[in-house]
Design an enzyme around this catalytic site. Structure first.
Site, PDB file in Angstrom:
ATOM      1  N   SER A 404      -6.114   1.466  -1.018  1.00 41.19           N
ATOM      2  CA  SER A 404      -4.703   1.176  -1.258  1.00 41.19           C
ATOM      3  C   SER A 404      -4.488  -0.224  -1.826  1.00 41.19           C
ATOM      4  O   SER A 404      -3.379  -0.542  -2.228  1.00 41.19           O
ATOM      5  CB  SER A 404      -3.872   1.363   0.019  1.00 41.19           C
ATOM      6  OG  SER A 404      -4.623   1.236   1.165  1.00 41.19           O
ATOM      7  N   ASN A 475       2.456  -0.353  -2.870  1.00 41.15           N
ATOM      8  CA  ASN A 475       2.166  -1.359  -1.848  1.00 41.15           C
ATOM      9  C   ASN A 475       2.412  -2.774  -2.341  1.00 41.15           C
ATOM     10  O   ASN A 475       2.714  -3.669  -1.563  1.00 41.15           O
ATOM     11  CB  ASN A 475       0.726  -1.207  -1.343  1.00 41.15           C
ATOM     12  CG  ASN A 475       0.626  -0.074  -0.334  1.00 41.15           C
ATOM     13  OD1 ASN A 475       1.638   0.398   0.177  1.00 41.15           O
ATOM     14  ND2 ASN A 475      -0.577   0.391  -0.068  1.00 41.15           N
TER      15      ASN A 475
END
Ligand code: CAA
Length: 696
Positions: A404, A475
């Site tokens: 991520s 993110n």
């Protein structure tokens, strides 16, 4: 007769066939063509059959015409005109009869359908309500309760249920035109009467105020479903024509809202997001066998999604025990689908039997077409995994990382085949969450990118292209708005006020409840990772570290920002948190101040939009709509606001830039305006202009 309506007479039946691919939307030409053809039929036939060509009856009003000046004949007038015809009017449905499509069918006197047909009034998902008599005619057939359910949920109803509800009169398999002509001819032969719904009595009332309140609450601020309740109420309380007028007024009210703009933007963006010019004509690599490395929550979720989309899966774990636990997680996920009736027992047995292999040796992945790793988020671990994959995987296999944050270029460089390496960033739980970030590294081959998108489509996910940077699209933006929330806490707001203000704005959850769900250890690891390179001007709170040091990681340990009790949904504020915050403010010499909910939302959204503008400006996201879809499908952003950049357009870019400049007076480091935002304001343009292909 018309380019989009063909006209033929079969026996006593004039057939009006709509040919407006791909979904026979009711464009102006279709409305005009139908109106003209009705006139012709009335001098030549005893009955009229309306049928669609191609894959569907009619998918509704032409959404691309919304907001443009209306052109006669209007859909409501066309529906009234069809219903008032002296002939017997029959609609034959296949595929989808949605929105205006169902409203046309409801203005016919009889409806037949093939068993696979679906009907529905999904207008609330576009921020409006059925505006061509649907709220008045449907309840006259089904009663108020069933109509309220269909109209406020927008759900599609299959032919069998529609027959039971009285929406359909007849269901028969076969060619929709042949079935329809035969049905209409039989009705003529039997001397069946015309049966206009407008002549039927209104439905018995229900407790409309209670339904309205309930729908409003469920919609988390979305207006259209609750407004539609009032339109159905009119069907019960007013004569038909007055009810139609009330429907029109409420429809116009909704047409004027930002929510309508937001939802229609989301409708088209959802379809545009996977259409990348560079992938035109690029064939994806075939994927039938997938490998997954790591069987934790994420790996098991990815394996579940793969199995559900028809792939075989080999899941690799470090030990027999870990493999057994991974199988347990996958079976748990699939038994959820079984319990909800999404899978049959036979399918469940097949997916957990022959389609799934658990292994502990990398050689088990030698035949995989695509392998995705979901192991510990640490570069050295990832490099080790990719080195091993490079050794065993067949040539041409796609090697994907589910990282991520980490640099996919660096991971790719640890193999001898960087062209085959890509990021496939799933969101947990991966068999439920719709978002998939397809992270394209410098050397990723175009057909590998196409394979990522094809996999997303097979898994029925919204796949968004992202470039490589810390956090990719979602993110990275999350880090910015979360930092803004942290700053507000240092300065005087509480996590609970912030969560409440953002719930009120329409988010599914506030950022601190989200942090508890994701696990506070994730943010802790991130802060540690970034600490060595952090600019000293960055304001980072310490109190979340204190929580983690005490072993409080959020929901999984029962305590974080909130305290969670077994068996209870949600948590209650953890009083230790405010003590820690107060202590940190005192240590840093900060005098806390009041924040209004409005200021909280304004700052939070400004931080989100500013970072999103940077993400677009740097090419990490190709278009503003890619950001909008990422935030809606992965981060609980309210769909009815269209995504952060649509929201920004609707709010006004100059005002947002002004806010950012004002906030910069007390923290110039954090509040540096994104160059793209400045450029758009200077040129008087919007993010949507960029979506429409106007160059930067
Ligand atoms: N108007 C204009 N274009 C439409 C459309 C509509 N009502 N419905 C679908 N399209 C377009 C899509 O944008 C897509 O275009 P591209 O190929 O250029 O991307 C194309 O038709 C195919 O659509 P999908 O990719 O969605 O195809 P699908 O097979 O997956 O789904 C469908 C078909 C179920 C009909 C789906 O398209 C759908 O749900 N459409 C919208 C239905 C709807 O909301 N109808 C209500 C309209 S509002 C209304 O009718 C108001 C009123 O009362 C007056």
């Amino acid at each position: 007769m018309s380019e989009v309506i063909s006209y033929e007479v079969h026996g006593d039946v004039a057939v009006l066939r709509i040919t407006n691919p791909p979904v026979n939307a009711l464009s102006h030409a279709v409305r005009q063509g139908l109106s003209d053809a009705m006139g012709r039929a009335e001098s030549e036939a005893k009955a009229v059959l309306i049928v669609g060509d191609g894959r569907t009856f009619i998918a509704g009003a032409d959404i691309t015409e919304f907001g443009k000046p209306p052109k006669d004949p209007w859909l409501p007038d066309l529906c009234n005109r069809i219903e008032a015809s002296p002939l017997l009017v029959v609609a034959s449905l296949h595929g989808a009869a949605l929105g205006g499509g169902l409203e046309v069918a409801l203005s016919a006197h009889y409806r037949t359908a093939v068993p696979t047909a679906r009907v529905g009034l999904p207008e609330v998902h576009l921020g409006i309500l059925p505006g061509a008599g649907g709220t008045q005619r449907l309840p006259r057939l089904t009663g108020a309760g069933a109509a309220l359910d269909m109209i406020t949920s927008g759900r599609h109803v299959g032919a069998a249920e529609a027959l039971k509800l009285g929406i359909l009169d007849h269901v028969e398999d076969g060619d929709p035109q042949s079935v329809g002509v035969a049905y209409a001819q039989t009705l003529v032969d039997q001397g069946a009467p015309r049966r206009p719904i407008c002549d039927m009595p209104g439905p018995e009332p229900v407790d409309f105020d209670a339904v309205h309140a309930d729908v409003l609450k469920k919609g988390r601020g979305q207006l259209s479903p609750a407004t539609a309740v009032r339109a159905v109420q009119a069907a019960s309380e007013l004569p038909f024509l007055d009810g139609l007028r009330r429907e029109r007024d409420l429809f116009n009210e909704l047409m004027a809202t930002d929510q309508r703009h937001g939802l229609i933007h989301a409708f088209f963006a959802e379809r545009a997001v996977s259409k990348l010019p560079e992938l035109k004509g690029v064939e994806p690599r075939p994927v039938a066998a997938m490998g997954v490395i790591g069987g934790g929550t994420m790996g098991a979720g990815i394996a579940t999604a793969a199995l559900l989309s028809g792939l075989t899966v080999t899941l690799l774990e470090m030990s027999e025990d870990a493999a057994k636990a991974a199988r347990g997680r996958i079976e748990g996920n699939l038994s959820g689908a079984l319990a909800r009736g999404k899978l049959s027992q036979d399918q469940y047995d097949m997916l957990t039997g022959q389609a799934l292999t658990l292994a502990t040796d990398y050689t088990a992945l030698k035949d995989a077409d695509l392998v995705v790793e979901a192991v510990f988020e640490e570069m050295s671990v990832k490099k080790d995994v990719f080195g091993k994959l490079d050794g065993v995987c067949k040539p041409g296999a796609v090697l994907a990382t589910n990282t991520s944050y980490l640099d996919v270029n660096e991971i790719a460089a640890s193999t001898s085949r960087p062209q085959d390496v890509i990021g496939l960033h799933f969101f947990s739980p991966a068999h439920v969450m719709k978002l998939l970030e397809v992270v394209v590294a410098d050397k990723t081959a175009p057909d590998v990118v196409a394979t990522g998108f094809a996999l997303g489509k097979a898994m029925r996910k919204i796949a968004v292209r992202a470039g490589v940077c810390d956090g990719f699209i979602g993110n990275r933006i999350l880090s910015a708005y979360r930092a803004c929330a942290d700053h507000m806490i240092l300065d005087g707001a509480s996590p609970y006020q912030i969560d409440a203000a953002l719930l009120e704005f329409g988010f599914a959850m506030g950022p601190f409840a989200v942090a508890d769900l994701a696990g506070l250890d994730i943010g802790w690891a991130g802060r540690k990772r970034l600490a060595p390179t952090r600019d000293p001007r960055e304001r980072v709170p310490d109190y979340p570290d204190r929580l983690c040091e005490a072993g409080h990681f959020g929901q999984k340990t029962g305590k974080g920002y909130y305290i969670y009790e077994a068996g209870k949904r949600g948590g209650v504020p953890n009083p230790e948190v405010m003590d820690l915050i107060t202590a940190e403010r005192a240590a840093k010499g900060i005098t806390p101040r009041e924040f209004s909910d409005q200021e909280i939302v304004r700052r939070y959204m400004a931080a989100m939009v500013n970072e999103a503008a940077r993400v677009v400006g740097e090419g990490i996201a190709r278009r503003p709509l890619d950001v909008d879809m990422t935030l809606i499908f992965g981060y609980g952003f309210p769909r009815y606001r269209g995504g952060p950049l649509k929201w920004a357009d609707l709010t006004g870019l100059p005002e947002l830039l002004k806010d950012i400049e004002t906030y910069a007076s007390t923290d110039a480091y954090f509040w540096q305006p994104a160059p793209l935002l400045q450029e758009l304001v200077r040129d008087g343009r919007s993010f949507d202009d960029l979506n429409k292909g106007q160059p930067l």
